[in-house]
Enzyme design. Structure first.
Site, PDB file in Angstrom:
ATOM      1  N   SER A  54       0.866  -1.347  -0.326  1.00 16.00           N
ATOM      2  CA  SER A  54       0.248  -0.223   0.057  1.00 16.00           C
ATOM      3  C   SER A  54       1.069   1.030  -0.297  1.00 16.00           C
ATOM      4  CB  SER A  54      -1.130  -0.099   1.220  1.00 16.00           C
ATOM      5  OG  SER A  54       0.068  -0.424   2.147  1.00 16.00           O
ATOM      6  N   THR A 148      -1.958   3.413   4.329  1.00 13.96           N
ATOM      7  CA  THR A 148      -1.090   5.139   3.758  1.00 13.96           C
ATOM      8  C   THR A 148       0.057   5.253   4.927  1.00 13.96           C
ATOM      9  OG1 THR A 148      -2.407   6.305   2.460  1.00 13.96           O
ATOM     10  CG2 THR A 148      -0.905   7.403   3.596  1.00 13.96           C
ATOM     11  N   THR A 166       1.527   7.078  -0.749  1.00 18.88           N
ATOM     12  CA  THR A 166       0.814   5.963  -0.670  1.00 18.88           C
ATOM     13  C   THR A 166       0.675   5.308  -2.261  1.00 18.88           C
ATOM     14  OG1 THR A 166      -1.428   5.084  -0.163  1.00 18.88           O
ATOM     15  CG2 THR A 166      -0.873   7.294  -0.704  1.00 18.88           C
ATOM     16  N   ARG A 176      -6.755   8.116 -10.608  1.00 16.57           N
ATOM     17  CA  ARG A 176      -7.174   8.985  -9.192  1.00 16.57           C
ATOM     18  C   ARG A 176      -6.446   9.202  -7.814  1.00 16.57           C
ATOM     19  NH1 ARG A 176      -6.595   7.336  -3.640  1.00 16.57           N
ATOM     20  NH2 ARG A 176      -8.828   7.132  -2.437  1.00 16.57           N
ATOM     21  N   THR A 199      -4.925   8.694   7.412  1.00 20.46           N
ATOM     22  CA  THR A 199      -5.197   7.011   6.692  1.00 20.46           C
ATOM     23  C   THR A 199      -6.334   6.623   6.590  1.00 20.46           C
ATOM     24  OG1 THR A 199      -4.442   5.260   6.042  1.00 20.46           O
ATOM     25  CG2 THR A 199      -4.369   5.484   8.725  1.00 20.46           C
ATOM     26  N   GLY A 200      -6.829   5.950   5.477  1.00 19.94           N
ATOM     27  CA  GLY A 200      -8.018   5.279   5.247  1.00 19.94           C
ATOM     28  C   GLY A 200      -8.906   5.932   3.867  1.00 19.94           C
TER      29      GLY A 200
END
Ligand code: SD4
Length: 298
Positions: A54, A148, A166, A176, A199-200
């Site tokens: 990631s 991330t 990330t 994106r 992060t998420g």
């Protein structure tokens, strides 16, 4: 409860993989690097970890099978920032982000322009293997496999800085860009107050300028953990999905207090200063933490 340490420098980062990154950052600083050098070196460790799907070029590719990387860095001194987004084939996006900050009049370079800049500046490239990840035909609704690294730091001189890197949401649409390279969303540093990182699911952070909000709550007197929680509550109150948002924040303030919070069962974050390096569990947040959600309730 936010925790506090008088020890400087202090590094706080997202996820258990932030631990070796924090430790590398501390080593860099102790070897004579600046706090920014430390952030760059620490995040660089995650970017070259072949097991990290990631962050960096081992990350899960987009829907066309291409890994596109996002990163940013911010220096509390001078309130400077730099970032890159949808960057392809460059090993250390965090270092390119820093170069954007240090050597250009700009804050954010994207796509082909970011890559051209990186190549011109001599940054190392690598052909991108798919790392065994399947090419996906469309953006999935799930959120699996994206984590991330955001790192925030407080130096012995009281100055703050941070960085974020990330490969973003796996199987995302080409082009994106998530929250991570956007100052105020995935990362924010205010040298008067504190610093925060996220992060998420980026879409759920960037629609609310999440990290900026965490820092603003600290400015109003909240501790880092309270500020992370209050930001999640505010977002959950506004967002029709309530707490089903997959968002997490870390934060530190000028006093050396640090904390974190996340939706659901929370998430793990890493903290490091001399003689201390640990992975900690953040509090999680669900509906019961705030009462009714889904409307603009105040
Ligand atoms: C993004 N926020 O691109 C990143 C991904 C992430 O845990 O942090 N996942 O949306």
């Amino acid at each position: 409860m936010s925790q506090q340490t008088p020890s400087r420098p202090l590094f706080v980062s997202t996820w258990p993989f932030g631990k070796p990154s924090n430790e590398a950052a501390l080593q860099k600083f102790l070897a004579g690097g600046t706090l920014l050098d430390a952030i760059e070196a620490g995040i660089g460790v995650a970017e070259t970890d072949p097991g990290n799907t990631s962050v960096g070029l081992a990350g899960i590719p987009n829907s066309e099978g291409v890994v596109q990387l996002d990163a940013c860095i911010m220096d509390g001194v001078g309130h400077r920032g730099g970032g890159v987004a949808a960057l392809e084939g460059i090993i250390h996006p965090i270092s390119v982000a820093r170069r954007v900050m240090d050597k250009t009049p700009h804050v954010l370079l994207v796509g082909a322009g970011a890559r051209a800049f990186a190549l011109k500046e001599g940054f190392a490239t690598r052909d991108v293997p798919l790392t065994g990840q399947a090419k996906a035909p469309e953006v999935p609704k799930g959120l699996k496999g994206h984590d991330t690294i955001a790192m925030v730091a407080l130096g012995p001189d009281g100055n703050l800085c941070g960085g974020c890197s990330t490969s973003g949401l796996g199987h995302k649409l080409p082009g994106r860009v998530g929250d991570s390279p956007i100052l105020g969303s995935g990362l924010y540093v205010d040298n008067e107050v504190g610093a925060a990182g996220a992060t998420g699911l980026g879409e759920n952070v960037m629609r609310y300028c999440g990290s900026y909000q965490v820092v603003e709550f600290m400015r109003q007197g909240l501790t880092p953990e309270e500020a992370c929680k209050e930001t999640i509550k505010r977002i959950a109150r506004i967002d029709p999905r309530g707490f089903d948002l997959s968002i997490n924040f870390i934060a530190i303030d000028k006093k050396g207090r640090y904390g974190a919070a996340g939706t659901g069962s929370g998430f793990q974050f890493s903290v490091c200063h001399q003689g201390f390096s640990k992975v900690l569990q953040s509090p999680g947040m669900t509906k019961k933490d705030v009462g009714p959600v889904g409307g603009n309730v105040h």
